[in-house]
Design a protein around this motif. Structure first.
Motif, PDB file in Angstrom:
ATOM      1  N   ASN A  61      -9.507 -10.909  -4.421  1.00 25.78           N
ATOM      2  CA  ASN A  61      -8.435 -11.804  -4.826  1.00 25.78           C
ATOM      3  C   ASN A  61      -7.975 -12.745  -3.714  1.00 25.78           C
ATOM      4  OD1 ASN A  61      -7.626 -10.683  -7.689  1.00 25.78           O
ATOM      5  ND2 ASN A  61      -7.901  -8.890  -6.383  1.00 25.78           N
ATOM      6  N   ASN A  62      -8.735 -12.747  -2.604  1.00 25.01           N
ATOM      7  CA  ASN A  62      -8.443 -13.639  -1.479  1.00 25.01           C
ATOM      8  C   ASN A  62      -6.984 -13.500  -1.028  1.00 25.01           C
ATOM      9  OD1 ASN A  62      -9.070 -15.588   0.460  1.00 25.01           O
ATOM     10  ND2 ASN A  62      -8.420 -17.271  -0.867  1.00 25.01           N
ATOM     11  N   LEU A  63      -6.587 -12.264  -0.745  1.00 22.10           N
ATOM     12  CA  LEU A  63      -5.201 -11.945  -0.407  1.00 22.10           C
ATOM     13  C   LEU A  63      -5.031 -11.692   1.085  1.00 22.10           C
ATOM     14  CD1 LEU A  63      -4.480  -9.391  -3.286  1.00 22.10           C
ATOM     15  CD2 LEU A  63      -3.695 -11.765  -3.176  1.00 22.10           C
ATOM     16  N   PRO A  64      -3.815 -11.816   1.602  1.00 26.13           N
ATOM     17  CA  PRO A  64      -3.535 -11.368   2.968  1.00 26.13           C
ATOM     18  C   PRO A  64      -3.627  -9.844   3.022  1.00 26.13           C
ATOM     19  CG  PRO A  64      -1.512 -12.020   1.870  1.00 26.13           C
ATOM     20  CD  PRO A  64      -2.626 -12.413   0.956  1.00 26.13           C
ATOM     21  N   PRO A  65      -3.723  -9.268   4.213  1.00 22.84           N
ATOM     22  CA  PRO A  65      -3.865  -7.815   4.333  1.00 22.84           C
ATOM     23  C   PRO A  65      -2.767  -7.046   3.598  1.00 22.84           C
ATOM     24  CG  PRO A  65      -4.319  -8.846   6.427  1.00 22.84           C
ATOM     25  CD  PRO A  65      -3.798  -9.926   5.529  1.00 22.84           C
ATOM     26  N   LYS A  66      -3.161  -5.920   3.019  1.00 21.80           N
ATOM     27  CA  LYS A  66      -2.231  -5.021   2.357  1.00 21.80           C
ATOM     28  C   LYS A  66      -1.717  -3.976   3.347  1.00 21.80           C
ATOM     29  CE  LYS A  66      -2.361  -6.553  -1.893  1.00 21.80           C
ATOM     30  NZ  LYS A  66      -1.153  -7.115  -2.531  1.00 21.80           N
ATOM     31  N   ILE A  67      -0.558  -3.416   3.033  1.00 24.49           N
ATOM     32  CA  ILE A  67       0.015  -2.327   3.832  1.00 24.49           C
ATOM     33  C   ILE A  67      -0.070  -1.043   3.018  1.00 24.49           C
ATOM     34  CG2 ILE A  67       2.089  -1.450   4.980  1.00 24.49           C
ATOM     35  CD1 ILE A  67       2.950  -4.423   5.235  1.00 24.49           C
ATOM     36  N   LEU A  68      -0.518   0.021   3.648  1.00 22.03           N
ATOM     37  CA  LEU A  68      -0.594   1.337   3.028  1.00 22.03           C
ATOM     38  C   LEU A  68       0.350   2.288   3.759  1.00 22.03           C
ATOM     39  CD1 LEU A  68      -1.889   3.457   1.112  1.00 22.03           C
ATOM     40  CD2 LEU A  68      -3.604   3.840   2.911  1.00 22.03           C
ATOM     41  N   ILE A  69       1.340   2.811   3.035  1.00 17.60           N
ATOM     42  CA  ILE A  69       2.269   3.795   3.595  1.00 17.60           C
ATOM     43  C   ILE A  69       1.782   5.195   3.226  1.00 17.60           C
ATOM     44  CG2 ILE A  69       4.668   4.593   3.697  1.00 17.60           C
ATOM     45  CD1 ILE A  69       4.301   1.718   4.671  1.00 17.60           C
ATOM     46  N   VAL A  70       1.647   6.062   4.228  1.00 19.02           N
ATOM     47  CA  VAL A  70       1.286   7.466   3.995  1.00 19.02           C
ATOM     48  C   VAL A  70       2.430   8.326   4.505  1.00 19.02           C
ATOM     49  CG1 VAL A  70      -0.408   9.282   4.385  1.00 19.02           C
ATOM     50  CG2 VAL A  70      -1.151   6.879   4.348  1.00 19.02           C
ATOM     51  N   HIS A  71       3.069   9.068   3.610  1.00 18.12           N
ATOM     52  CA  HIS A  71       4.214   9.897   3.999  1.00 18.12           C
ATOM     53  C   HIS A  71       3.737  11.186   4.671  1.00 18.12           C
ATOM     54  CE1 HIS A  71       6.760   7.306   1.502  1.00 18.12           C
ATOM     55  NE2 HIS A  71       5.839   7.408   0.572  1.00 18.12           N
ATOM     56  N   ARG A  72       4.519  11.641   5.650  1.00 20.13           N
ATOM     57  CA  ARG A  72       4.126  12.877   6.335  1.00 20.13           C
ATOM     58  C   ARG A  72       5.308  13.538   7.036  1.00 20.13           C
ATOM     59  NH1 ARG A  72      -0.677  13.859  10.894  1.00 20.13           N
ATOM     60  NH2 ARG A  72      -0.859  16.080  10.460  1.00 20.13           N
ATOM     61  N   PHE A  73       5.422  14.877   6.888  1.00 22.92           N
ATOM     62  CA  PHE A  73       6.410  15.617   7.674  1.00 22.92           C
ATOM     63  C   PHE A  73       5.955  17.032   8.014  1.00 22.92           C
ATOM     64  CE2 PHE A  73       7.642  15.993   3.200  1.00 22.92           C
ATOM     65  CZ  PHE A  73       7.787  17.369   3.030  1.00 22.92           C
ATOM     66  N   THR A  74       4.684  17.386   7.709  1.00 29.97           N
ATOM     67  CA  THR A  74       4.122  18.668   8.147  1.00 29.97           C
ATOM     68  C   THR A  74       2.695  18.438   8.648  1.00 29.97           C
ATOM     69  OG1 THR A  74       3.056  19.330   6.067  1.00 29.97           O
ATOM     70  CG2 THR A  74       5.415  19.872   6.314  1.00 29.97           C
ATOM     71  N   LEU A  90       1.270  -0.733  -1.147  1.00 28.24           N
ATOM     72  CA  LEU A  90       1.015   0.600  -1.705  1.00 28.24           C
ATOM     73  C   LEU A  90       1.561   1.718  -0.818  1.00 28.24           C
ATOM     74  CD1 LEU A  90      -0.573   2.268  -3.921  1.00 28.24           C
ATOM     75  CD2 LEU A  90      -2.512   2.211  -2.327  1.00 28.24           C
ATOM     76  N   GLY A  91       2.012   2.798  -1.470  1.00 30.63           N
ATOM     77  CA  GLY A  91       2.370   4.029  -0.770  1.00 30.63           C
ATOM     78  C   GLY A  91       1.719   5.211  -1.465  1.00 30.63           C
ATOM     79  N   ILE A  92       1.258   6.200  -0.697  1.00 30.15           N
ATOM     80  CA  ILE A  92       0.728   7.428  -1.280  1.00 30.15           C
ATOM     81  C   ILE A  92       1.441   8.607  -0.619  1.00 30.15           C
ATOM     82  CG2 ILE A  92      -1.499   6.469  -1.943  1.00 30.15           C
ATOM     83  CD1 ILE A  92      -2.731   7.730   0.549  1.00 30.15           C
ATOM     84  N   ASP A  93       1.754   9.622  -1.425  1.00 24.69           N
ATOM     85  CA  ASP A  93       2.598  10.723  -0.952  1.00 24.69           C
ATOM     86  C   ASP A  93       1.861  12.053  -1.017  1.00 24.69           C
ATOM     87  OD1 ASP A  93       4.641  12.397  -0.227  1.00 24.69           O
ATOM     88  OD2 ASP A  93       6.141  11.439  -1.511  1.00 24.69           O
ATOM     89  N   PRO A  94       1.367  12.557   0.121  1.00 27.02           N
ATOM     90  CA  PRO A  94       0.658  13.838   0.146  1.00 27.02           C
ATOM     91  C   PRO A  94       1.506  15.019  -0.345  1.00 27.02           C
ATOM     92  CG  PRO A  94       0.331  12.644   2.199  1.00 27.02           C
ATOM     93  CD  PRO A  94       1.404  11.917   1.451  1.00 27.02           C
ATOM     94  N   GLU A  95       2.827  14.916  -0.204  1.00 28.50           N
ATOM     95  CA  GLU A  95       3.697  16.023  -0.594  1.00 28.50           C
ATOM     96  C   GLU A  95       3.446  16.457  -2.036  1.00 28.50           C
ATOM     97  OE1 GLU A  95       8.454  17.227  -0.908  1.00 28.50           O
ATOM     98  OE2 GLU A  95       7.869  15.213  -0.264  1.00 28.50           O
ATOM     99  N   PHE A  96       3.076  15.506  -2.889  1.00 32.17           N
ATOM    100  CA  PHE A  96       2.912  15.796  -4.309  1.00 32.17           C
ATOM    101  C   PHE A  96       1.455  15.687  -4.758  1.00 32.17           C
ATOM    102  CE2 PHE A  96       7.243  14.208  -3.675  1.00 32.17           C
ATOM    103  CZ  PHE A  96       7.951  15.312  -4.125  1.00 32.17           C
ATOM    104  N   SER A  97       0.527  15.846  -3.821  1.00 34.38           N
ATOM    105  CA  SER A  97      -0.902  15.909  -4.145  1.00 34.38           C
ATOM    106  C   SER A  97      -1.308  17.377  -4.167  1.00 34.38           C
ATOM    107  CB  SER A  97      -1.724  15.142  -3.097  1.00 34.38           C
ATOM    108  OG  SER A  97      -3.096  15.391  -3.255  1.00 34.38           O
ATOM    109  N   MET A  98      -1.337  17.956  -5.370  1.00 31.96           N
ATOM    110  CA  MET A  98      -1.449  19.406  -5.515  1.00 31.96           C
ATOM    111  C   MET A  98      -2.899  19.816  -5.755  1.00 31.96           C
ATOM    112  SD  MET A  98       1.706  19.372  -5.005  1.00 31.96           S
ATOM    113  CE  MET A  98       1.893  21.143  -4.829  1.00 31.96           C
ATOM    114  N   LYS A  99      -3.688  19.842  -4.687  1.00 33.69           N
ATOM    115  CA  LYS A  99      -5.109  20.131  -4.801  1.00 33.69           C
ATOM    116  C   LYS A  99      -5.391  21.570  -5.237  1.00 33.69           C
ATOM    117  CE  LYS A  99      -6.540  16.639  -1.441  1.00 33.69           C
ATOM    118  NZ  LYS A  99      -7.269  15.812  -2.402  1.00 33.69           N
ATOM    119  N   THR A 100      -4.439  22.482  -5.022  1.00 36.54           N
ATOM    120  CA  THR A 100      -4.634  23.878  -5.418  1.00 36.54           C
ATOM    121  C   THR A 100      -4.282  24.129  -6.874  1.00 36.54           C
ATOM    122  OG1 THR A 100      -2.383  24.527  -4.779  1.00 36.54           O
ATOM    123  CG2 THR A 100      -4.086  24.623  -3.065  1.00 36.54           C
TER     124      THR A 100
END
Length: 267
Positions: free
Chosen positions: A171-184, A131-141
């Motif tokens: 689901n008895n899976l191996p660990p997941k990777i979470l990518i969080v993008h950031r540049f500010t 999974l990846g989540i991108d704060p750049e396009f999380s428009m809380k305002t």
């Protein structure tokens, strides 16, 4: 689909090399810029460059923008578009057949994060899908995506971590990777409150573009100074060479930063 055999933690034993984009867009990244065969050939060649630069084995990956922020509200007013199951499964299949893992990236726009995560759950049950989540396009305002840079708080990152933790356990899976993008600075707030979890490997990915000196400064300011767990570094085949010195950083140059990133993404 038979994909790569993932039985435990990928990081830090391997360095992930990911091609980012969407097959429906030639402008969103390398993943969609070229036909499948050409794109995968380029990924293989890039992997060889990284294998020469460092002793860490390379795990190839495809990083799909599976939910894309939009400039118009759409029928539900959420300013985001979910890719069809057909598109998502196609890219997952490309990865699986190429012994690569796959990341599904979410740009929520004005939507809530949790329902967008749940929409991807059926795909994340595969052991080689992450999974990846991108704060750049999380428009809380409530602003239109692209009009300003969005933000996630530690609570949002923890929501994604808890979601992945549940998927792994159920689901008895191996660990997941979470990518969080950031540049500010404001893209990720209260980073110290992000809670580590043995079932989720968190990567803070330096997502800024520009000349090498700017990229290194961004990495130091927002990744090195505010560490969470693992680090990533993004390279842009086109945007990084727009300004002088018109140079794409080499693997050796990227690996000169501290800490050495274990996730490398090309757009």
């Amino acid at each position: 689909m038979i994909g790569p055999k993932i039985t435990g933690n990928i990081l830090p034993a391997k360095r992930i090399l990911a091609y980012y984009g969407n097959p429906h867009s030639k402008k969103m990244g390398i993943l969609g810029e070229y036909p499948k065969t050409d794109m995968l050939r380029r990924l293989d060649e890039e992997a060889k460059n990284w294998e020469k630069a460092d002793s860490l084995p390379v795990q190839k990956a495809l990083h799909l923008v599976a939910t894309s922020a939009q400039g118009s509200p759409g029928k539900d007013g959420k300013y985001r578009m979910r890719m069809s199951d057909k598109t998502i499964l196609k890219v997952i299949r490309w990865a699986a057949e190429h012994n690569a893992i796959c990341f599904l990236d979410i740009q929520v726009g004005l939507a809530d994060l949790k329902p967008e995560l749940e929409h991807m759950e059926k795909f994340l049950k595969l052991p080689y899908v992450h999974l990846g989540i991108d704060p750049e396009f999380s428009m809380k305002t409530g602003a239109r995506p692209g009009s300003k840079i969005g933000t996630y708080d530690a609570d949002d990152v923890n929501t994604a971590v808890q979601f992945l933790d549940r998927v792994v356990k159920e689901n008895n899976l191996p660990p997941k990777i979470l990518i969080v993008h950031r540049f500010t600075q404001r893209m990720v707030t209260n980073y110290k409150n992000i809670k580590l979890n043995p079932n989720v490997q968190i990567v803070m990915n330096m997502d800024g573009w520009g000349p090498p000196v700017l990229k290194k400064d961004t990495y130091r300011a927002y990744i090195q100074k505010e560490p969470v767990q693992y680090t990533g570094f993004k390279l842009f085949y086109h945007n990084d060479i727009k300004r002088p010195p018109h140079k794409l950083m080499t693997p050796a140059e990227v690996l000169s930063v501290t800490p050495k990133p274990v996730y490398i993404q090309y757009q």
